[in-house]
Design a protein around this motif. Sequence first.
Motif, PDB file in Angstrom:
ATOM      1  N   PRO A   1      36.193  35.629  43.694  1.00  0.00           N
ATOM      2  CA  PRO A   1      36.076  34.425  44.122  1.00  0.00           C
ATOM      3  C   PRO A   1      34.250  34.542  44.426  1.00  0.00           C
ATOM      4  CG  PRO A   1      37.938  34.425  44.294  1.00  0.00           C
ATOM      5  CD  PRO A   1      37.557  35.387  43.988  1.00  0.00           C
ATOM      6  N   LEU A   2      33.841  34.043  44.372  1.00  0.00           N
ATOM      7  CA  LEU A   2      32.087  34.258  44.890  1.00  0.00           C
ATOM      8  C   LEU A   2      32.119  34.424  46.524  1.00  0.00           C
ATOM      9  CD1 LEU A   2      29.323  35.039  44.887  1.00  0.00           C
ATOM     10  CD2 LEU A   2      28.673  33.260  44.579  1.00  0.00           C
ATOM     11  N   MET A   3      32.974  33.741  46.950  1.00  0.00           N
ATOM     12  CA  MET A   3      33.428  32.987  48.633  1.00  0.00           C
ATOM     13  C   MET A   3      33.766  33.957  49.191  1.00  0.00           C
ATOM     14  SD  MET A   3      36.008  29.897  48.542  1.00  0.00           S
ATOM     15  CE  MET A   3      37.938  30.344  47.829  1.00  0.00           C
ATOM     16  N   GLU A   4      34.396  35.127  48.529  1.00  0.00           N
ATOM     17  CA  GLU A   4      35.234  36.407  48.977  1.00  0.00           C
ATOM     18  C   GLU A   4      34.182  36.944  50.139  1.00  0.00           C
ATOM     19  OE1 GLU A   4      37.538  38.861  47.510  1.00  0.00           O
ATOM     20  OE2 GLU A   4      39.254  37.017  47.260  1.00  0.00           O
ATOM     21  N   TRP A   5      32.646  37.012  49.420  1.00  0.00           N
ATOM     22  CA  TRP A   5      31.226  37.417  50.542  1.00  0.00           C
ATOM     23  C   TRP A   5      30.750  36.586  50.939  1.00  0.00           C
ATOM     24  CZ3 TRP A   5      32.917  39.129  45.229  1.00  0.00           C
ATOM     25  CH2 TRP A   5      33.339  40.370  45.073  1.00  0.00           C
TER      26      TRP A   5
ATOM     27  N   GLU B   1      27.951  39.431  54.966  1.00  0.00           N
ATOM     28  CA  GLU B   1      28.100  40.856  54.534  1.00  0.00           C
ATOM     29  C   GLU B   1      26.477  40.830  53.343  1.00  0.00           C
ATOM     30  OE1 GLU B   1      32.325  41.728  53.985  1.00  0.00           O
ATOM     31  OE2 GLU B   1      31.580  39.718  53.016  1.00  0.00           O
ATOM     32  N   ASP B   2      26.372  42.055  52.811  1.00  0.00           N
ATOM     33  CA  ASP B   2      25.322  41.673  51.219  1.00  0.00           C
ATOM     34  C   ASP B   2      26.259  40.835  50.147  1.00  0.00           C
ATOM     35  OD1 ASP B   2      23.678  43.361  52.886  1.00  0.00           O
ATOM     36  OD2 ASP B   2      24.458  45.073  52.402  1.00  0.00           O
TER      37      ASP B   2
ATOM     38  N   GLU C   1      26.628  47.313  41.118  1.00  0.00           N
ATOM     39  CA  GLU C   1      27.688  47.650  41.863  1.00  0.00           C
ATOM     40  C   GLU C   1      28.519  48.373  41.520  1.00  0.00           C
ATOM     41  OE1 GLU C   1      28.207  46.561  46.750  1.00  0.00           O
ATOM     42  OE2 GLU C   1      26.997  44.402  44.737  1.00  0.00           O
ATOM     43  N   THR C   2      29.044  49.080  42.259  1.00  0.00           N
ATOM     44  CA  THR C   2      30.506  49.139  42.067  1.00  0.00           C
ATOM     45  C   THR C   2      31.207  49.000  43.531  1.00  0.00           C
ATOM     46  OG1 THR C   2      29.873  51.236  40.380  1.00  0.00           O
ATOM     47  CG2 THR C   2      32.235  51.725  41.875  1.00  0.00           C
ATOM     48  N   ILE C   3      32.375  48.367  43.212  1.00  0.00           N
ATOM     49  CA  ILE C   3      33.191  48.092  44.634  1.00  0.00           C
ATOM     50  C   ILE C   3      34.753  48.200  44.213  1.00  0.00           C
ATOM     51  CG2 ILE C   3      31.618  46.357  45.125  1.00  0.00           C
ATOM     52  CD1 ILE C   3      33.886  44.579  43.084  1.00  0.00           C
ATOM     53  N   ARG C   4      35.696  48.493  45.458  1.00  0.00           N
ATOM     54  CA  ARG C   4      36.735  48.546  44.860  1.00  0.00           C
ATOM     55  C   ARG C   4      37.719  46.910  45.213  1.00  0.00           C
ATOM     56  NH1 ARG C   4      38.745  54.331  47.082  1.00  0.00           N
ATOM     57  NH2 ARG C   4      39.748  53.890  44.891  1.00  0.00           N
ATOM     58  N   VAL C   5      38.764  46.677  44.412  1.00  0.00           N
ATOM     59  CA  VAL C   5      39.350  45.797  44.400  1.00  0.00           C
ATOM     60  C   VAL C   5      41.423  45.797  43.958  1.00  0.00           C
ATOM     61  CG1 VAL C   5      37.005  44.357  43.273  1.00  0.00           C
ATOM     62  CG2 VAL C   5      38.804  45.832  41.398  1.00  0.00           C
ATOM     63  N   LEU C   6      41.712  44.719  44.444  1.00  0.00           N
ATOM     64  CA  LEU C   6      42.894  45.018  44.387  1.00  0.00           C
ATOM     65  C   LEU C   6      42.980  43.609  42.955  1.00  0.00           C
ATOM     66  CD1 LEU C   6      45.620  45.070  45.605  1.00  0.00           C
ATOM     67  CD2 LEU C   6      45.919  43.085  46.530  1.00  0.00           C
TER      68      LEU C   6
END
Length: 210
Positions: free
Chosen positions: A52-56, A60-61, A67-72
Amino acid sequence: MFDIDVDMIDDLIIGEDTKDFDVNKIVDGTIIRIDDELVLVDIGFKSEGTIPLMEWESHEDQPQAGETIRVLIEDLEGDMGSGSSGGLLTLSKKKADHIIKWIELIETIKEGDIVTGTVTRKIKGGLLVDIGVQVFLPASQVDIRRPGDIGDYIGRVVQCEVLKIDTQRRNIVVSRRSLIEKERTYSQQKLMAELEIGQVRKGVVKNIAD
């Protein structure tokens, strides 16, 4: 707190070359596309995942394609079409960030350490203090004398002593009161060591008794 199997904590953070796809695993992913409400992420699995976009948060940027991110990984069932995302994996960046911060924090602090954080909100029984993760400051541990409204501390930066670290529940309890008491005891001991008979000292009248 997030509902993650505590026995798996040590296995959550995996290397870039390891592709161990399972629920409650943290993996690297690449943002493919940003829609109105969802962020599409490729983790190298048979299907992509969504966040969900609202997690940002607004401060925050914001996510960027490539872009590389860490996810669960929260749900793998989407790959078989039973998930709510129409066959896509269910991922979470916010939960991954929280777990990573928790692991990093408990590697650097121990019970008895002094931590500094900002009081974020009032909850039942006390306050939450942000020291990188949210920790619990019981109302009875806010000050030597309990304030009329502990909510007045919201937004304040406070120093506290770590009383208890519960790794099973991923919970940390801190005390501002114990730190104040120790500082007061130290000041009293220091003063008593300096006092001598015959000294002249200035003082402030605090009370008048019979």
